[in-house]
Design an enzyme around this catalytic site. Sequence first.
Site, PDB file in Angstrom:
ATOM      1  N   THR A 134       0.805  -1.227   0.000  1.00 28.35           N
ATOM      2  CA  THR A 134       0.000   0.000   0.000  1.00 28.35           C
ATOM      3  C   THR A 134       0.840   1.281   0.000  1.00 28.35           C
ATOM      4  O   THR A 134       0.281   2.374  -0.020  1.00 28.35           O
ATOM      5  CB  THR A 134      -0.877   0.044   1.269  1.00 28.35           C
ATOM      6  OG1 THR A 134      -0.003  -0.092   2.391  1.00 28.35           O
ATOM      7  CG2 THR A 134      -1.904  -1.049   1.283  1.00 28.35           C
ATOM      8  N   GLU A 135       2.169   1.121   0.072  1.00 26.60           N
ATOM      9  CA  GLU A 135       3.028   2.286   0.325  1.00 26.60           C
ATOM     10  C   GLU A 135       2.752   3.459  -0.622  1.00 26.60           C
ATOM     11  O   GLU A 135       2.634   4.605  -0.177  1.00 26.60           O
ATOM     12  CB  GLU A 135       4.507   1.865   0.249  1.00 26.60           C
ATOM     13  CG  GLU A 135       4.995   1.065   1.457  1.00 26.60           C
ATOM     14  CD  GLU A 135       4.703  -0.422   1.369  1.00 26.60           C
ATOM     15  OE1 GLU A 135       3.919  -0.840   0.490  1.00 26.60           O
ATOM     16  OE2 GLU A 135       5.252  -1.172   2.189  1.00 26.60           O
TER      17      GLU A 135
END
Length: 266
Positions: A134-135
């Site tokens: 998800t970064e």
Amino acid sequence: MSDSLAVDRQGPVGLVRMNRPERHNAFDDAIIAELTETLRTMEADDGVRVVVLSGAGKSFSAGADLNWMKRMAGFSAEENKRDAMGLATLMRTLAHLRKPTVARVHGAAYGGGVGLVACCDVAIATCNATFALTEAKLGLIPAAISPYVVSAIGERAARRYFITAERFDAAEAFRLGLVHELAQDEAALDEKLGAVVEAMLACSPAAQLAAKDLIRAVSNRPVTSELIQDTAERIAKIRSSPEGREGVAAFLEKRRAAWVPPPPSE
Ligand code: COA
């Protein structure tokens, strides 16, 4: 040790459970340091032959604690670099551990959680586990975990999931090679985990260490005469080693090798 990790032993199996269920086992700098230390202690303990990593509660791990990320944003570049080395060190410690490692994955494995899965030798997940890098959605990149994640899922899949932050399911994680096996539910997960651990315990600890080292030595390297020479030297060395001799002799003599635990009935 804080309550954020639960460490136990079942005979030769070291059990490390992330234990912050109210935060889906998200980890901050303190937990990272503790986890690294625990892995090192198990690595140094001759009684531990296999390490199993799992998460308490609904999830394996929601990765980096975003409160910690937020806090670090206010620190200097130098402090940030020093701090970030903690996660990189944890990943390397796990990936290069001198003992076989297994990830027991259920619920969410996000961000650094995917990193932990990729760093383990074997990963088994429930069918309803979910994964995401998800970064990028958070304005970040999966930096410290990237060598291990890219090696597990390949550059092509990394191109997609690093830049879309899409969530993917266990079937996709299996297809990509991030996890080796899927289990219907947590009971089936523990059964499959038991079978993998048993298979690991039946193998020579010295051979397992040498095999992990061998994989790193040949991965993504051209097959040059030096590499061929290196592989020949490795087998020559191990077949004349005590465990190499013992393993072959045990097979030919139709007996259990010295390192294999006796069956429960004995
Ligand atoms: N860092 C800090 N806190 C986290 C967290 C993280 N990585 N992941 C979850 N939490 C917290 C939530 O903020 C929430 O806190 P609250 O109870 O104070 O509101 C609590 O854990 C429960 O999470 P919630 O989102 O309500 O649970 P859910 O079951 O709906 O969803 C997740 C679980 C893991 C899918 C979701 O929390 C999530 O997407 N987390 C972010 C994971 C992430 O992106 N990690 C990568 C970081 S680089």
